[in-house]
Scaffold this motif. Structure first.
Motif: not given
Length: 676
Positions: A600, A642-647, A661, A663-665, A669
Motif C-alpha cells: 500500500y 477496496d479503493g486503496a491503490p496497491v503498488t 499500480v 486499484t480495486k473497486s 480493477v
C-alpha cells in the motif's frame, strides 16, 4: 492341447542360461536367491513354433514366482501357453506360476511351455529373471536385514496419481493406464525400487468385512507383479485413505481402526506369499482432524502402526519377516514426530522395520513466496536439518530411513515458471548428496511432472540427468545458469561464481567447441568470467531470449548449462478488468519474471501472506509469455482493501524492477503503468 505338425524334427536347444537343469546348488540359506533356465524350441513351421522352458530355483524356497524374458525379434509373440499364466507386452514376456507349481523349493524345477509366432527370425531370449533375480545359475545373497534391504532400494520412484487417483479409475487424475512397458522403462532409467501408492477408500465394501473389490485388488496385484518381475523392490500402502477417512479417528476411533484392520488383513493375505522384495507401508502422510494436538496424534498413529505390524506378522508366510515401513505423524521430520515414531520402534523391537519421512523443500523457496527465489543458505539449512534429524534419530540407531516422497511443491509441468531452473537443479543436486551421505534411500515423487507417461520421455532431460547424477556423485554449479546481456547496450565481460562442491573445474564448452581460457574466459578463484569478445560472439544477432548456451564442465557429475540471453527492459501497459480476470499487457523482451511485491501507499504489505511484501508465484500472479500478459489472480484481490491503490513491483531475472499500480473497486480493477 492339439499340437501343430513338426516341421523341424530335432529339438533345438535355443539357450541355456546358467548351469541349466542339471545344476544342483548348495543348500540355500533363508536369504539367498538364484535360478537357472533351459529354453528349447521343440517344433517350428513357417511363422510358428512351440517352446519349452524349464526353471530350476537354486536359491531359497519361493512361494509364488514370475519368470520374465524379452524376445530379441519384434515379430515374436506368445499366442497361448500351458503350465503358467502367460502374458506379453511389447518384447517382454512373463509367465507366472499356477496353484500346482506356484511354490518352488531349493533345487526344485518346473517345466512350462507355449505356442508362439515369429516374423523375420526366431532367436532365443538372451536372459531370464525369476522374481526379478537374473537366472545365471548362481546363488546370490539377499539383504540380511532392514538396513541392507533399504540400501538396496536406492534409488526409488513413485508411481504417483495412478492407483492412488480418486475417481472412476486409475486414469482419473490425467495419467494413462499403467503398463508393463512403463515399468520396464522406469527400471531402465536406473531406479531400483518403486513405490505404488494405492487409495482403497472407494474400492471396498461396508462394515463389518470391508471387502476389497476383487477386480481392483487383482489390478493392484497385476501392477505389483509386473514391477517385481522387472527386479524392483516394490512398496504399497494405504494412500489418500489417510485424509479421506483415517483422519476421523479422534472422533470415530473404533470404526476407523476396524476398517483399517480389515483392509490390512486382506492385503496381508493377498500378498502373503509374494517375494520379500514387496514392502508394506502402513499409511501415507497420517493426519488427524479435530483432535487435541500432536500428543493425541502420536498416540493414534502408534495404535495404527502397531496394529498394522501385528496383523501382517501374524499372517505368516513371507509376511513373517517382510520389511514394514512406518511413517511419522504428517510424515515430516520435526524432532517431536521423529521421537514419537522412535518410541514405537523401541517397543516393537522388530529388526525388519524402516522409518519414512517426506520432504518437499523449504516452503518459501518451494512455492516461491517471501522473496525466496534462490537456493540460498536458508534453503540449504532446512534441507540438511531435515535429513540430519532423521539420520541421527534412526539411522545411527540401526533403523533405516526411506525418503518416501521428495520434490519441490512448486515444481509442476502444468505451472511453468514458478521455480527458476538453475535453482531447482541446485536443490536436487544437494538433496541427492546429503541423503546419500546419511544413508537415506530416496524415492522421487512423480505424478507426471518428471516422466511423461504417454511418450515415456523426461519432460526436462537436464533435470533428470542432475537427479540421476546425484545418486553417485556431486556436480559443480554456479551462482546462476543465466547471463543477461542488454540487446542495445555495450557488451561487456560477464561473471558468475562457481560452486565446486568438491569437484574440479575442467573448462567451458560451446556445442562441440572448447572455449579457450584467457581468450574466451578467465578463472580467478571461483569467479568465472566470460570475456567481452566471447559474449559478443555468443549473443550473435542479439535477438530477444536465449541466444545460445555454454557448458561449464567439472571432474564429476553433469555439466552446468549457462544460457546467454539478450534482453531489453520489459514494458507494462495500462489495463482495466475484473478481480476474476485481470491481465496486464506485457512485453517481456527476452526477460523472465522472478517474483512480485505488493504494498500500500504507506509501505504496508498488501494481499495474502501479509507478513511479507513478496506474493506467492502462481497463487496470486502468473506470467504468460506466449500471450504477453501477467495475470493477477482472484486470490490477490480477495485480500486487497477496496479503493486503496496497491503498488506492485515486478522483479525480473535480469535484475530489472518495474512498478505498476492497481486499484480495486468492488469487482472492477484498474491498472496503471509507472511512467517514470
Amino acid at each position: 492341447m492339439k499340437r501343430r505338425p513338426t516341421v523341424l524334427a530335432s529339438v533345438i536347444t535355443a539357450a541355456v542360461i546358467g548351469t541349466g537343469l542339471a545344476a544342483v546348488a548348495p543348500p540355500a540359506s533363508a536369504d539367498t536367491a538364484g535360478c537357472s533356465v533351459s529354453y528349447a524350441v521343440q517344433s517350428r513351421w513357417p511363422g510358428g513354433f512351440t517352446a519349452q522352458v524349464s526353471i530350476t530355483n537354486v536359491g531359497s524356497p519361493v512361494s509364488g514366482w514370475t519368470l520374465a524374458f524379452d524376445f530379441p525379434d519384434a515379430g515374436q509373440r506368445v499366442s497361448q501357453g500351458w503350465s503358467a499364466t502367460w502374458a506379453q507386452s511389447g518384447a517382454r514376456v512373463t509367465a507366472a506360476g499356477t496353484g500346482w507349481n506356484g511354490s518352488l523349493g531349493t533345487n526344485a524345477s518346473t517345466t512350462i511351455g507355449f505356442v508362439g509366432s515369429w516374423g523375420a527370425s526366431n532367436p532365443a531370449p538372451r536372459s531370464f529373471a525369476l522374481n526379478g533375480t537374473a537366472c545365471t545359475g548362481e546363488v546370490s545373497p539377499l539383504p540380511r536385514d532392514a538396513m541392507e534391504t533399504v540400501a538396496a532400494m536406492q534409488p526409488g520412484w513413485n508411481l504417483g496419481n495412478s492407483l492412488d487417483a480418486i475417481g472412476a479409475d486409475e486414469t482419473a487424475w490425467g495419467n494413462p493406464r499403467v503398463t508393463e512397458t512403463l515399468l520396464d522403462h522406469v527400471r531402465a532409467q536406473g531406479f531400483k525400487s518403486i513405490r505404488i501408492p494405492v487409495t482403497w477408500s472407494n474400492r471396498h465394501g461396508p462394515a463389518p468385512d470391508h471387502t476389497i473389490d476383487a477386480a481392483w485388488l487383482n489390478r493392484v496385484r497385476e501392477v505389483v507383479d509386473w514391477a517385481l518381475a522387472d527386479g524392483f523392490y516394490v512398496m504399497i500402502n494405504l494412500h489418500h485413505d489417510s485424509w479421506q477417512w483415517i483422519n476421523t479417528m479422534p472422533a470415530d476411533r473404533a470404526n476407523v481402526l476396524d476398517r483399517y484392520n480389515a483392509l490390512w488383513s486382506q492385503l496381508a493375505g493377498a500378498f502373503r506369499d509374494h517375494s520379500s522384495r514387496l514392502v508394506f507401508e502402513s499409511v501415507n502422510e497420517p493426519l488427524f482432524a479435530g483432535g487435541s494436538g500432536d500428543e493425541q496424534g502420536y498416540g493414534l498413529l502408534d495404535e495404527l502402526n502397531t496394529s498394522f505390524h501385528r496383523l501382517v506378522r501374524a499372517s505368516g508366510g513371507a509376511n513373517a519377516t517382510r520389511l514394514l515401513v512406518l511413517p511419522t505423524l504428517f510424515t515430516n521430520a520435526d524432532q517431536g514426530r521423529l521421537d514419537a515414531l522412535k518410541a514405537t520402534f523401541d517397543r516393537l523391537r522388530d529388526p525388519n522395520l524402516a522409518a519414512t519421512v517426506h520432504y518437499y523443500g523449504f516452503w518459501p523457496f518451494a512455492v516461491n513466496v517471501a522473496g525466496h527465489t534462490r537456493y540460498d543458505a536458508a534453503v540449504e539449512q532446512d534441507l540438511v536439518g531435515t535429513l540430519e534429524r532423521a539420520h541421527a534419530t534412526f539411522v545411527t540407531n540401526g533403523i533405516p530411513v526411506i525418503l518416501g516422497e521428495y520434490g519441490l511443491l512448486g515444481l509442476d509441468h502444468n505451472r511453468p515458471g514458478v521455480l527458476q531452473r538453475g535453482e531447482v537443479l541446485k536443490f536436487f543436486e544437494a538433496l541427492g548428496h546429503h541423503a546419500r551421505s546419511r544413508n537415506i534411500t530416496t524415492m522421487l515423487w512423480d505424478a507426471g511432472s518428471f516422466l511423461n507417461r504417454t511418450t515415456l520421455t523426461w519432460r526436462e532431460p537436464d533435470l533428470f540427468a542432475q537427479i540421476k547424477s546425484s545418486w553417485t556423485a556431486r556436480s559443480g554449479t554456479a551462482s546462476s545458469d543465466q547471463v543477461y546481456v542488454s540487446r542495445t547496450g555495450a557488451i561487456t565481460a560477464e561473471s558468475l561464481t562457481l560452486t565446486l562442491n568438491g569437484t574440479d573445474f575442467q573448462g567451458l564448452r560451446h556445442g562441440s567447441t572448447e572455449l579457450v581460457e584467457g581468450r574466451d574466459y578467465t578463472l580467478s578463484g571461483t569467479v568465472l568470467t566470460l570475456t567481452a569478445a566471447a559474449v559478443t560472439r555468443l549473443v550473435g544477432d542479439r535477438a530477444h531470449g536465449v541466444n545460445t548456451t555454454v557448458e561449464a564442465r567439472f571432474s564429476t557429475g553433469v555439466p552446468w548449462r549457462i544460457g546467454i540471453i539478450s534482453h531489453d527492459t520489459p514494458s507494462l501497459t495500462d489495463a482495466t478488468g475484473s478481480t476474476g480476470s485481470f491481465a496486464i499487457p506485457t512485453e517481456f523482451r527476452g526477460d523472465q519474471l522472478a517474483t512480485m511485491e505488493a504494498e500500500y501507499a504507506d509501505g504496508s504489505n498488501a494481499g495474502p501472506h501479509d507478513w511479507t511484501s513478496f506474493k506467492e508465484f502462481h497463487a496470486t500472479f502468473q506470467p504468460d509469455h506466449g500471450s504477453g500478459t501477467i495475470l493477477l489472480k482472484q486470490a490477490l484481490f480477495d485480500e486487497v482493501t477496496d479503493g486503496a491503490p496497491v503498488t506492485l513491483t515486478f522483479h525480473f531475472w535480469s535484475g530489472a524492477r518495474i512498478t505498476y499500480v492497481v486499484t480495486k473497486s468492488g469487482a472492477s480493477v484498474t491498472g496503471t503503468a509507472n511512467r517514470s
